[in-house]
Design an enzyme around this catalytic site. Structure first.
Site, PDB file in Angstrom:
ATOM      1  N   HIS A 156       0.834  -1.222   0.000  1.00 25.15           N
ATOM      2  CA  HIS A 156       0.000   0.000   0.000  1.00 25.15           C
ATOM      3  C   HIS A 156       0.860   1.260   0.000  1.00 25.15           C
ATOM      4  CE1 HIS A 156      -3.318  -2.714   1.183  1.00 25.15           C
ATOM      5  NE2 HIS A 156      -2.396  -3.245   1.983  1.00 25.15           N
ATOM      6  N   SER A 277      15.569  21.188 -16.248  1.00 23.91           N
ATOM      7  CA  SER A 277      14.411  22.019 -16.574  1.00 23.91           C
ATOM      8  C   SER A 277      14.903  23.292 -17.234  1.00 23.91           C
ATOM      9  CB  SER A 277      13.647  22.337 -15.294  1.00 23.91           C
ATOM     10  OG  SER A 277      12.912  23.532 -15.464  1.00 23.91           O
ATOM     11  N   LYS A 283      16.421  21.273 -10.955  1.00 22.90           N
ATOM     12  CA  LYS A 283      15.746  20.043 -11.363  1.00 22.90           C
ATOM     13  C   LYS A 283      16.652  19.021 -12.045  1.00 22.90           C
ATOM     14  CE  LYS A 283      11.719  19.453 -11.832  1.00 22.90           C
ATOM     15  NZ  LYS A 283      10.325  19.794 -11.869  1.00 22.90           N
ATOM     16  N   GLU A 290       9.925   8.273 -17.275  1.00 25.47           N
ATOM     17  CA  GLU A 290       8.581   8.810 -17.532  1.00 25.47           C
ATOM     18  C   GLU A 290       8.125   8.483 -18.949  1.00 25.47           C
ATOM     19  OE1 GLU A 290       8.509  13.009 -16.466  1.00 25.47           O
ATOM     20  OE2 GLU A 290       9.609  12.545 -14.644  1.00 25.47           O
TER      21      GLU A 290
END
Ligand code: ARG
Length: 458
Positions: A156, A277, A283, A290
């Protein structure tokens, strides 16, 4: 390009219809297999006395030259041809004259395209298997390096029990081993030759389908000509296998993205596999993971697209079947890119074992072991459980973890606590006690690594 099938009709097709009808833009990638199939066909025709041996030699030599010329960039595939089959035949006839027109005896584009697809997808499957093996190797090598590195295991997405990071990575090695198994199994059913089924009903010529299939390395021939030209189960199966592989890569992607976040900080990907970024200088994004996660959706679409194209198709060939290509080619290319990026990305991934361990400690995932300690010393489990709970609450309020809480403090809760309690709640010891087969102990991780290596060598 002039239509080879002009006869009944004038062959004058509107330019827009021509473009709509054409598949050369995407089936040209099968030129090698198409030509290999044609060479085998010419040899079979000669063996059966349907064409002269000398004619077959001319056809085979010229076909081989065409193949080599395309590979070397000396011959550019003319996209005004309808498809790769038409292009090769036209080029052949251009080079050798009328004898080129004999090649298409006792075959049809319907069995030809089914043959090309099977051969091409078998080659693609081999490449996918090889790349999957490389990724398994990268995962398994990492697992060996971190066979005793403690991390919280989750259910979970809540910290549950301490596990070895190597154990976690090996879960993916196991998935990918099954993917290879599925791909190999799929190849068995691809490995059936449709050539010689002709348009739909077989042929009146005295062909030798077994000989032609054997020349191409097939184990069997399709036993029903209608099925031979219209079966695309192998495309569906391959798509399913790739979709499953992508599902596995996508789950791993999700974990890598989480682990790379500041919140987890369990791993750091190499600069070579991240991006920055354009506006936020701090970043470091896990774009590769992704993208793999995102592309998985497209591959699922390829599978559903093929199912839908086949639904309700009457026998035998229908032009709908030309739609069997783009989706499966896309899936093959996508999964291969994903695998090619993932193997070095995993190999160069930095693992922050200290952070993993801290997260495991702050999860109090050894609280059960603490209760077990008291039970071992004679306290009823319910009482042990209650005391352990109170100690966890104290730790949380006062910034301790069970490993750092001093013995004097423990003694305030129970006299049964002695110095040896720290051994029992040591996370590494907790994980190593789970040494059942397939469990997380270092010993089990070592066994798993040996198992994976053996499978890869099979
Ligand atoms: N380009 C076609 C395909 O990919 C080849 C088969 C054409 N057959 C036909 N009867 N028109 O399906």
């Amino acid at each position: 390009m002039a239509k080879m099938w002009a006869g009944r009709t004038s062959g004058e097709v509107s330019a827009i219809a021509d473009r709509f009808n054409a598949s050369i833009g995407f089936d040209k990638r099968m030129y090698k297999e198409d030509i290999e199939g044609s060479i085998a066909h010419a040899k079979m025709l000669a063996k059966q006395g349907i064409i002269e041996k000398a004619e077959a030699d001319i056809l085979c030599d010229s076909l081989q030259e065409i193949s080599d010329d395309i590979t070397q960039g000396k011959l550019v595939i003319d996209e005004s041809a309808e498809d790769i089959h038409m292009f090769v035949e036209a080029e052949l006839t251009k080079r050798v004259g009328d004898v080129g027109k004999k090649l298409h005896t006792a075959r049809s584009r319907n069995d030809q395209v089914a043959l090309d697809m099977r051969m091409h997808l078998m080659n693609q499957t081999d490449e996918i298997i090889e790349k999957t093996k490389s990724l398994i190797e990268a995962l398994t090598d990492k697992a060996a390096e971190y066979k005793s590195a403690i991390m919280p295991g989750y259910t979970h997405l809540q910290r549950a029990q301490p596990i070895m990071f190597g154990h976690h990575l090996l879960a993916y090695s196991m998935m990918l081993l099954r993917d290879i198994d599925r791909l190999q199994d799929c190849k068995k059913r691809m490995n059936v030759s449709p050539i010689g089924c002709c348009a739909l009903a077989g042929t009146t010529y005295d062909t030798d389908r077994d000989y032609e299939a054997a020349l191409l390395g097939f184990d069997e021939v399709a036993m029903n000509s209608l099925d031979g030209v219209s079966d695309r189960d192998f495309v569906l199966e391959l798509l399913f296998d790739i979709a499953t592989l992508m599902a596995h890569l996508s789950r791993l992607s999700e974990e890598i993205i989480l682990w790379s976040s500041w919140e987890f900080s369990f791993v750091e990907l190499s600069d070579a596999f991240t991006t920055g970024s354009s506006i936020m200088p701090q970043k470091k994004n896990s774009d590769m993971a992704e993208l793999v996660r995102g592309k998985t959706g497209r591959v699922y679409g390829d599978l559903i697209g093929m199912f839908t194209a086949l639904k309700g198709l009457p026998l035998a060939y229908n032009k709908d079947m030309q739609e069997d290509k783009e989706g499966v080619f896309d899936a093959c290319d996508t999964v291969q890119m994903a695998l090619a990026v993932f193997a070095p990305m995993i190999a160069t991934m930095k693992v922050k074992t200290e952070n993993m361990k801290k997260a495991a400690q702050r999860g109090f995932i050894n609280a059960t072991d603490l209760a077990d300690y008291l039970t071992k010393k004679g306290l009823p489990f319910r009482s042990s459980y209650k005391i352990s709970g109170e100690i966890v609450a104290y730790c949380i309020d006062n910034g301790y973890v069970l490993e750092t809480l001093p013995l004097e403090k423990y003694k305030e809760y129970s006299d049964l606590f002695e110095e040896d309690l720290y051994e029992d709640i040591d996370l590494l010891a907790c994980a190593n006690r789970r040494n059942s087969k397939g469990g997380t102990s270092t010993k089990s991780v070592e066994e798993q690594i040996a198992y994976v290596k053996e499978k890869l060598n099979e």
